[in-house]
Design a protein around this motif. Structure first.
Motif, PDB file in Angstrom:
ATOM      1  N   ASP A  92      12.842  -9.809   9.181  1.00 26.65           N
ATOM      2  CA  ASP A  92      13.510  -9.498   7.903  1.00 26.65           C
ATOM      3  C   ASP A  92      12.697 -10.002   6.725  1.00 26.65           C
ATOM      4  OD1 ASP A  92      15.550  -8.299   9.177  1.00 26.65           O
ATOM      5  OD2 ASP A  92      17.014  -9.904   8.900  1.00 26.65           O
ATOM      6  N   GLU A  93      12.154 -11.202   6.907  1.00 26.73           N
ATOM      7  CA  GLU A  93      11.471 -11.798   5.766  1.00 26.73           C
ATOM      8  C   GLU A  93      10.181 -11.042   5.418  1.00 26.73           C
ATOM      9  OE1 GLU A  93      10.586 -16.279   4.254  1.00 26.73           O
ATOM     10  OE2 GLU A  93      12.089 -15.988   5.791  1.00 26.73           O
ATOM     11  N   MET A  94       9.535 -10.464   6.430  1.00 27.23           N
ATOM     12  CA  MET A  94       8.315  -9.693   6.174  1.00 27.23           C
ATOM     13  C   MET A  94       8.640  -8.301   5.625  1.00 27.23           C
ATOM     14  SD  MET A  94       5.666 -11.527   6.739  1.00 27.23           S
ATOM     15  CE  MET A  94       4.414 -10.230   6.563  1.00 27.23           C
ATOM     16  N   ASP A  95       9.847  -7.844   5.862  1.00 24.26           N
ATOM     17  CA  ASP A  95      10.230  -6.491   5.451  1.00 24.26           C
ATOM     18  C   ASP A  95      10.538  -6.471   3.957  1.00 24.26           C
ATOM     19  OD1 ASP A  95      11.180  -3.957   5.192  1.00 24.26           O
ATOM     20  OD2 ASP A  95      13.115  -4.377   6.133  1.00 24.26           O
ATOM     21  N   TYR A  96       9.667  -5.842   3.191  1.00 23.73           N
ATOM     22  CA  TYR A  96       9.877  -5.866   1.743  1.00 23.73           C
ATOM     23  C   TYR A  96      10.570  -4.607   1.240  1.00 23.73           C
ATOM     24  CZ  TYR A  96       5.422  -3.307   1.657  1.00 23.73           C
ATOM     25  OH  TYR A  96       4.416  -2.393   1.852  1.00 23.73           O
ATOM     26  N   SER A  97      11.108  -3.798   2.155  1.00 21.36           N
ATOM     27  CA  SER A  97      11.785  -2.580   1.690  1.00 21.36           C
ATOM     28  C   SER A  97      13.071  -2.926   0.939  1.00 21.36           C
ATOM     29  CB  SER A  97      12.083  -1.647   2.856  1.00 21.36           C
ATOM     30  OG  SER A  97      13.143  -2.138   3.644  1.00 21.36           O
ATOM     31  N   LYS A  98      13.548  -4.162   1.080  1.00 18.96           N
ATOM     32  CA  LYS A  98      14.750  -4.563   0.334  1.00 18.96           C
ATOM     33  C   LYS A  98      14.521  -4.534  -1.182  1.00 18.96           C
ATOM     34  CE  LYS A  98      13.737  -9.486   1.120  1.00 18.96           C
ATOM     35  NZ  LYS A  98      12.745  -9.402   2.231  1.00 18.96           N
ATOM     36  N   HIS A  99      13.245  -4.662  -1.565  1.00 15.41           N
ATOM     37  CA  HIS A  99      12.924  -4.598  -3.002  1.00 15.41           C
ATOM     38  C   HIS A  99      12.804  -3.164  -3.494  1.00 15.41           C
ATOM     39  CE1 HIS A  99      12.355  -8.878  -3.352  1.00 15.41           C
ATOM     40  NE2 HIS A  99      11.492  -8.892  -2.370  1.00 15.41           N
ATOM     41  N   GLY A 100      12.869  -2.198  -2.580  1.00 17.54           N
ATOM     42  CA  GLY A 100      12.741  -0.798  -2.974  1.00 17.54           C
ATOM     43  C   GLY A 100      11.384  -0.226  -2.603  1.00 17.54           C
ATOM     44  N   GLY A 101      11.040   0.876  -3.239  1.00 17.55           N
ATOM     45  CA  GLY A 101       9.792   1.556  -2.920  1.00 17.55           C
ATOM     46  C   GLY A 101       8.675   1.197  -3.881  1.00 17.55           C
ATOM     47  N   ALA A 102       7.598   1.964  -3.793  1.00 15.95           N
ATOM     48  CA  ALA A 102       6.472   1.774  -4.699  1.00 15.95           C
ATOM     49  C   ALA A 102       6.684   2.615  -5.949  1.00 15.95           C
ATOM     50  CB  ALA A 102       5.181   2.183  -3.999  1.00 15.95           C
ATOM     51  N   VAL A 103       6.464   1.984  -7.093  1.00 12.57           N
ATOM     52  CA  VAL A 103       6.634   2.670  -8.371  1.00 12.57           C
ATOM     53  C   VAL A 103       5.281   3.156  -8.865  1.00 12.57           C
ATOM     54  CG1 VAL A 103       7.534   2.460 -10.720  1.00 12.57           C
ATOM     55  CG2 VAL A 103       8.381   0.927  -8.915  1.00 12.57           C
ATOM     56  N   LEU A 104       5.199   4.445  -9.232  1.00 14.29           N
ATOM     57  CA  LEU A 104       3.995   4.868  -9.971  1.00 14.29           C
ATOM     58  C   LEU A 104       4.301   4.545 -11.419  1.00 14.29           C
ATOM     59  CD1 LEU A 104       1.223   6.022 -10.050  1.00 14.29           C
ATOM     60  CD2 LEU A 104       2.202   8.289 -10.353  1.00 14.29           C
ATOM     61  N   PHE A 105       3.761   3.407 -11.848  1.00 12.89           N
ATOM     62  CA  PHE A 105       4.223   2.790 -13.084  1.00 12.89           C
ATOM     63  C   PHE A 105       3.266   3.104 -14.228  1.00 12.89           C
ATOM     64  CE2 PHE A 105       6.256  -1.318 -14.809  1.00 12.89           C
ATOM     65  CZ  PHE A 105       7.433  -0.646 -15.084  1.00 12.89           C
ATOM     66  N   GLY A 106       3.862   3.425 -15.382  1.00 15.82           N
ATOM     67  CA  GLY A 106       3.066   3.821 -16.535  1.00 15.82           C
ATOM     68  C   GLY A 106       3.369   5.266 -16.908  1.00 15.82           C
ATOM     69  N   LEU A 107       4.336   5.866 -16.192  1.00 16.83           N
ATOM     70  CA  LEU A 107       4.758   7.246 -16.482  1.00 16.83           C
ATOM     71  C   LEU A 107       6.017   7.233 -17.352  1.00 16.83           C
ATOM     72  CD1 LEU A 107       4.275   8.875 -12.976  1.00 16.83           C
ATOM     73  CD2 LEU A 107       2.687   8.859 -14.912  1.00 16.83           C
ATOM     74  N   LYS A 108       6.356   8.417 -17.864  1.00 17.56           N
ATOM     75  CA  LYS A 108       7.475   8.528 -18.803  1.00 17.56           C
ATOM     76  C   LYS A 108       8.844   8.365 -18.162  1.00 17.56           C
ATOM     77  CE  LYS A 108       5.056  11.542 -22.047  1.00 17.56           C
ATOM     78  NZ  LYS A 108       4.699  12.960 -22.193  1.00 17.56           N
ATOM     79  N   ALA A 109       8.873   8.288 -16.828  1.00 15.09           N
ATOM     80  CA  ALA A 109      10.137   8.088 -16.114  1.00 15.09           C
ATOM     81  C   ALA A 109       9.817   7.415 -14.781  1.00 15.09           C
ATOM     82  CB  ALA A 109      10.821   9.433 -15.880  1.00 15.09           C
ATOM     83  N   PRO A 110      10.808   6.775 -14.160  1.00 10.42           N
ATOM     84  CA  PRO A 110      10.546   6.173 -12.849  1.00 10.42           C
ATOM     85  C   PRO A 110      10.188   7.247 -11.814  1.00 10.42           C
ATOM     86  CG  PRO A 110      12.530   5.226 -13.821  1.00 10.42           C
ATOM     87  CD  PRO A 110      12.146   6.412 -14.674  1.00 10.42           C
TER      88      PRO A 110
END
Lengths: 332, 332
Positions: free
Chosen positions: A274-292
């Motif tokens: 569980d501790e290694m599983d980081y999917s609890k934080h959500g997915g990968a964001v392509l960040f810097g775009l006009k919307a999530p």
């Protein structure tokens, strides 16, 4: 709040995606979902139709499609339609578990960059070991193969905004991934980036961090070029997977004794996983775009979809993207 | 066969170093050791004086010394004298667990490069999980912060020579570390390197490998630039260390049940730790120099020193360096 969902992306689509959406609906009854894909297949898993709109299309982008070509040619693919909906203001964010490259292309060419953000970066919240709820935001994880020092400064600003607004960390500690902790260390790229990061007043730059110390929580935000970020992420994932596999086979090789031992350690081993599983934080964001624009692993299951919807909900609620837009509007 | 040993380098020097030399003497009674450092401190651990020569010096390079300065100013430091011995033909190889940067500088400036090898690379044999004796040779792990495509081709040749001569692998599979497996993937550096590697007849180039697949044994030799190599190595080490720590604390948190489980799994857990420990393959080679220059972790113990001496013995016996010298003499 409207989320456009590429219902056909991912290894277990549309089932895992729609089941995840149904779970998320329980958490956030206020969200409206636009589901793009094959109507009859999607309908099989829709157990509650409130706030659900299905937009039927037969076309989809496959995992082995050439990204940019696919986006340009498959004009009615579920992912493309979902991105168009964001562009046209019919949805506030897009979610897909499909072809990563294609989603990056759809994000860049259809949703579009925030003004004055030169190179959006792919960012994930990765785990900090020993802090079950802890994590650090790292970018670029591979949206770009080559970066300039200035891009790393933009990543630092983007990551800081995310850590502060979405993850609720006051004054996030921003570090530069480097091959040594001393100020003088690094490649041409990181030496110059170090200089620029030191001069950037809007962030709390704490200096260099080495890859060895990432999982120990050495920083809240870690910036690097997309090539290195990709290699580091895959090294962490590969090592973790190999070690879990090794642990399993070592236990099996011990026969009955191993079975008994594993039974006694069931909770401990599960806790570790569980501790290694980081999917609890959500997915990968392509960040810097006009919307999530959010991507999860192709192998993602319903729970991970649920976590990712929660992440998008937080991004929309906290208005992190509009705040970034305002911030960058004043920069020239 | 004479090995110059920097007896004062490393966290547990000279004790761990000399104890390791004493173990190695049992394996290879034919090796002569030149031990550089404080005579009275070294003598405490010399249990057998045959083939041992102590060269006394009070000066040593510390782990926090600035590498190039230290090499230039501390002219009688144990590491510098050991490197000089190799240069002057009094010894065939140098071994140190001290300051890595200083050893790299001593290797480059005192021992010297092989003619036509532009940038020596730091290479280690890393573990392949599920193959207790398996491993892959990776370079550059950080001797350089910036590399050109041509350097990666030299690394491929160097790594191939090592895998074939020293590790006895016929036709080693050489791969390029990249951010995707397809030929078209990569940064400017790796795209160009892919092209050059494809044209290089003297190696068995099998294409790109992703960091995720390294520990699964996807290749026998993996080439990358020194910045990425360093980050990948440290990511693997950091993840492995963090997971072993996490496993330990998860077991402890289970109290008595955990204790019992761990007892039953003692062999399995030890086997797992052994398999991740790649010190059995020896230390890191600064490869591309006129003689073997070998570095081990500062925290190294006697057993790891013993393995490293074995590695140096194999390098000298197989004449891998003289063979490289001949190979590169014909290249202009």
């Amino acid at each position: 709040m409207k989320i456009a969902v590429d219902a056909m992306g991912g290894d277990h689509a549309p089932q895992a995606i729609i089941e995840g959406v149904m779970l998320a609906k329980q958490d956030f009854p206020e969200i409206e979902f636009l589901l793009y894909g094959k109507e009859d297949e999607i309908k099989k898993y829709v157990t509650d139709e409130t706030n659900i709109t299905i937009i039927h299309t037969d076309e989809k982008i496959n995992s082995d499609d050439e990204p940019v070509k696919a986006i340009r040619r498959k004009k009615t693919a579920s992912m493309v339609l979902a991105a168009q909906a964001v562009k046209n203001g019919e949805a506030d964010a897009i979610f897909s578990a499909g072809n990563t490259g294609a989603l990056l292309a759809a994000g860049l060419f259809i949703v579009g960059r925030i003004k004055n953000v030169e190179r959006p970066g792919l960012m994930s919240t990765l785990p900090v070991i020993g802090q079950p709820d802890g994590g650090f935001d790292m970018l670029d994880l591979g949206a770009n193969a080559d970066n300039k020092p200035e891009h790393l400064v933009q990543y630092a600003v983007l990551g800081s905004f995310y850590a502060e607004k979405v993850r609720n960390i006051a004054t996030p500690r921003v570090a530069l991934l480097n091959n040594g902790s001393e100020e003088t260390k690094g490649s041409e790229l990181t030496k110059k980036a170090f200089e620029l990061l030191s001069e950037e007043d809007s962030i709390n730059f704490i200096g260099n961090v080495e890859a060895r110390d990432l999982l120990s929580g050495a920083a809240d935000v870690v910036v690097t070029d997309g090539f290195t970020g990709n290699a580091v992420l895959k090294s962490i994932e590969g090592t973790a997977l190999n070690m879990m596999g090794l642990l399993k086979s070592s236990i099996l090789a011990e026969g009955f004794k191993g079975k008994m031992g594993a039974l006694l350690l069931k909770n401990a081993l599960r806790g570790m996983k569980d501790e290694m599983d980081y999917s609890k934080h959500g997915g990968a964001v392509l960040f810097g775009l006009k919307a999530p624009v959010i991507k999860t692993h192709g192998s993602t299951g319903p729970e991970a979809v649920r976590y990712t919807i929660r992440q998008i909900q937080t991004m929309l609620k906290t208005e992190v993207v509009p705040q970034l837009v305002s911030y960058y509007e004043t920069k020239e």
